[in-house]
Design a protein around this motif. Structure first.
Motif, mmCIF file in Angstrom:
data_model
loop_
_atom_site.group_PDB
_atom_site.id
_atom_site.type_symbol
_atom_site.label_atom_id
_atom_site.label_comp_id
_atom_site.label_asym_id
_atom_site.label_seq_id
_atom_site.Cartn_x
_atom_site.Cartn_y
_atom_site.Cartn_z
ATOM 1 N N ARG A 156 -2.721 0.331 -8.125
ATOM 2 C CA ARG A 156 -2.645 -0.742 -9.125
ATOM 3 C C ARG A 156 -3.909 -0.676 -9.963
ATOM 4 N NH1 ARG A 156 -0.137 -5.708 -8.810
ATOM 5 N NH2 ARG A 156 -1.071 -7.340 -10.057
ATOM 6 N N TRP A 157 -3.736 -0.563 -11.268
ATOM 7 C CA TRP A 157 -4.891 -0.501 -12.155
ATOM 8 C C TRP A 157 -5.207 -1.893 -12.685
ATOM 9 C CZ3 TRP A 157 -4.731 4.404 -15.803
ATOM 10 C CH2 TRP A 157 -4.829 5.540 -15.013
ATOM 11 N N ALA A 158 -6.350 -1.977 -13.346
ATOM 12 C CA ALA A 158 -6.805 -3.262 -13.878
ATOM 13 C C ALA A 158 -5.811 -3.837 -14.890
ATOM 14 C CB ALA A 158 -8.183 -3.085 -14.517
ATOM 15 N N ASP A 159 -4.977 -2.979 -15.532
ATOM 16 C CA ASP A 159 -3.990 -3.479 -16.503
ATOM 17 C C ASP A 159 -2.755 -4.082 -15.812
ATOM 18 O OD1 ASP A 159 -2.618 -1.274 -15.540
ATOM 19 O OD2 ASP A 159 -2.665 -0.151 -17.419
ATOM 20 N N GLN A 218 -7.291 8.504 -9.619
ATOM 21 C CA GLN A 218 -6.276 7.645 -9.007
ATOM 22 C C GLN A 218 -6.485 6.174 -9.363
ATOM 23 O OE1 GLN A 218 -7.012 9.011 -4.994
ATOM 24 N NE2 GLN A 218 -5.315 10.462 -5.071
ATOM 25 N N TYR A 219 -7.745 5.768 -9.474
ATOM 26 C CA TYR A 219 -8.044 4.350 -9.718
ATOM 27 C C TYR A 219 -8.147 4.010 -11.216
ATOM 28 C CZ TYR A 219 -9.626 4.508 -4.785
ATOM 29 O OH TYR A 219 -9.713 4.679 -3.437
ATOM 30 N N GLY A 220 -8.004 5.042 -12.081
ATOM 31 C CA GLY A 220 -8.078 4.779 -13.515
ATOM 32 C C GLY A 220 -9.491 4.727 -14.056
ATOM 33 N N LEU A 221 -10.440 5.326 -13.348
ATOM 34 C CA LEU A 221 -11.838 5.330 -13.801
ATOM 35 C C LEU A 221 -12.178 6.624 -14.532
ATOM 36 C CD1 LEU A 221 -13.380 3.898 -10.486
ATOM 37 C CD2 LEU A 221 -12.726 2.650 -12.561
ATOM 38 N N ALA A 222 -11.294 7.620 -14.460
ATOM 39 C CA ALA A 222 -11.481 8.879 -15.187
ATOM 40 C C ALA A 222 -10.134 9.261 -15.788
ATOM 41 C CB ALA A 222 -11.961 9.981 -14.234
ATOM 42 N N THR A 223 -10.180 10.048 -16.874
ATOM 43 C CA THR A 223 -8.939 10.415 -17.555
ATOM 44 C C THR A 223 -8.120 11.385 -16.710
ATOM 45 O OG1 THR A 223 -10.199 10.221 -19.578
ATOM 46 C CG2 THR A 223 -8.060 11.291 -19.758
ATOM 47 N N ASP A 224 -6.819 11.149 -16.678
ATOM 48 C CA ASP A 224 -5.902 12.024 -15.950
ATOM 49 C C ASP A 224 -5.507 13.172 -16.879
ATOM 50 O OD1 ASP A 224 -3.839 13.170 -14.475
ATOM 51 O OD2 ASP A 224 -2.373 11.652 -15.093
#
Ligand code: PLP
Length: 330
Positions: free
Chosen positions: A56-59, A315-321
């Protein structure tokens, strides 16, 4: 949070196969399955499964890690067990629908929603030992799980087992329950006899994997792991770490290596287990021929931490996939 794998969302996705076709999948309340006592799976172990996570990301949206690669591995497992192979779109759609349905149940990182698609042979025939199940049930379970590392995972102790195999060469890369059953007895015996956490299976000196994770050796500039063959499960975490490691400048060596080389390297190299459940877990010592050998100083190493962070940041959305590994839901 309850122990890994013991808490469940209150719905599953489910579909069944008979007369050559799958039913339309549906989301159903979680409830015991009804199975005929003659069901093929109960007698001849016609089953396979997958395990991967949604974050689950911050969005507020969900992101499933390497969904399509796990679906592809499940289809290979199904074919290897001679079960009806679900279409990739059917299986991926069931997972996405279930994650969507359970969006509110995905815990915040570093926790996640563990997803467990399972396929079982349901043909009612106890005379079908040498015949495939032409009927099947496919379901996806969802289970909120915590992060292994917030509980401060200590480095693991492994028994180096060079006598026996984890399972058969034929099914080593298939994710089927029988492989775990085969490794269970030796693993419990090793825990009791040597106080180890896991067994590293190295038949005839060939370093393969443990009961439920791949094995990697890591130095400051190289990652060494066994090259893909049919003897072990082709882990998605292994693959992700190798690809990220290459981008971070590590030399990637995928080749067979022996227990002798392993024992020689661990005085200076880090050793890790890789898998969905624990990402990268440090190995602190090995037991071989009754003797305990430390991996470096026995503590988790810096290269493991660097590689794990690179993976978890995606995975946590802290770096670009940049690899297209995430499927967005919601
Ligand atoms: N090897 C075995 C036998 C496993 O059960 C697992 C876990 O699923 C792995 C390796 C690691 O695979 P992955 O990284 O895809 O979770």
């Amino acid at each position: 949070m309850k122990p890994f794998g013991t808490e469940f969302c209150d719905h599953i996705a489910i579909a069944s196969y008979s007369a050559g076709a799958w039913t339309a999948p549906s989301i159903e309340p979680l409830a015991p399955l009804s199975l005929h006592p003659a069901a093929h799976v109960l007698h001849y172990a016609s089953s396979c499964f997958e395990g991967f996570k949604a974050y689950r990301w911050a969005d507020g949206r969900g992101r499933i890690f390497r969904l399509h690669d796990h679906v592809a591995r499940m289809r290979r497992s199904a074919a290897s067990m001679v079960l009806p192979v679900p279409d990739a779109d059917l299986l991926a759609g069931m997972v996405v629908d279930l994650v969507h349905h359970n969006l509110a149940d995905i815990p915040e990182p570093p926790a996640s929603l563990y997803l467990r698609p399972t396929l079982i042979g349901t043909l009612k025939n106890i005379g079908a030992a040498a015949a495939p199940s032409t009927e099947a049930m496919l379901f996806v379970l969802a289970s909120p799980v915590g992060d292994y590392f917030t509980s401060g995972a200590a480095a693991l102790k492994l028994l180096v087992e060079d006598g026996r195999e984890r399972t058969t060469e034929q099914l080593g890369s298939t994710k089927t329950g029988g492989n775990y059953a085969a490794a269970l007895g030796p693993t419990l015996a090793a825990k009791e006899k040597y106080g180890v956490d896991q067994v590293l299976f190295c038949p005839n000196g060939d370093v393969q994997e443990t009961g439920a994770a791949n094995f990697l050796l890591i130095s400051d500039d190289e990652i060494l792991t066994k090259s893909l063959d049919t003897t072990f499960l082709h882990g998605m975490t292994r693959d992700s770490v190798l690809r990220l490691g290459a981008e971070m400048g590590y030399r990637i060596s995928e080749r067979p290596f022996t227990v002798d080389e392993l024992l020689e390297k661990v005085s200076t190299w880090e050793a890790c287990l890789s898998g969905t459940a624990a990402t990268l877990t440090s190995v602190g010592s090995l037991v071989y021929k009754g003797e305990e050998i430390k991996v470096r100083d026995g503590q988790p190493g810096p290269n493991r931490a660097k590689l794990q962070k690179a993976l978890q940041d995606i995975q946590y959305g802290l770096a670009t996939d940049t690899h297209g590994w995430l499927t967005e839901v919601g």
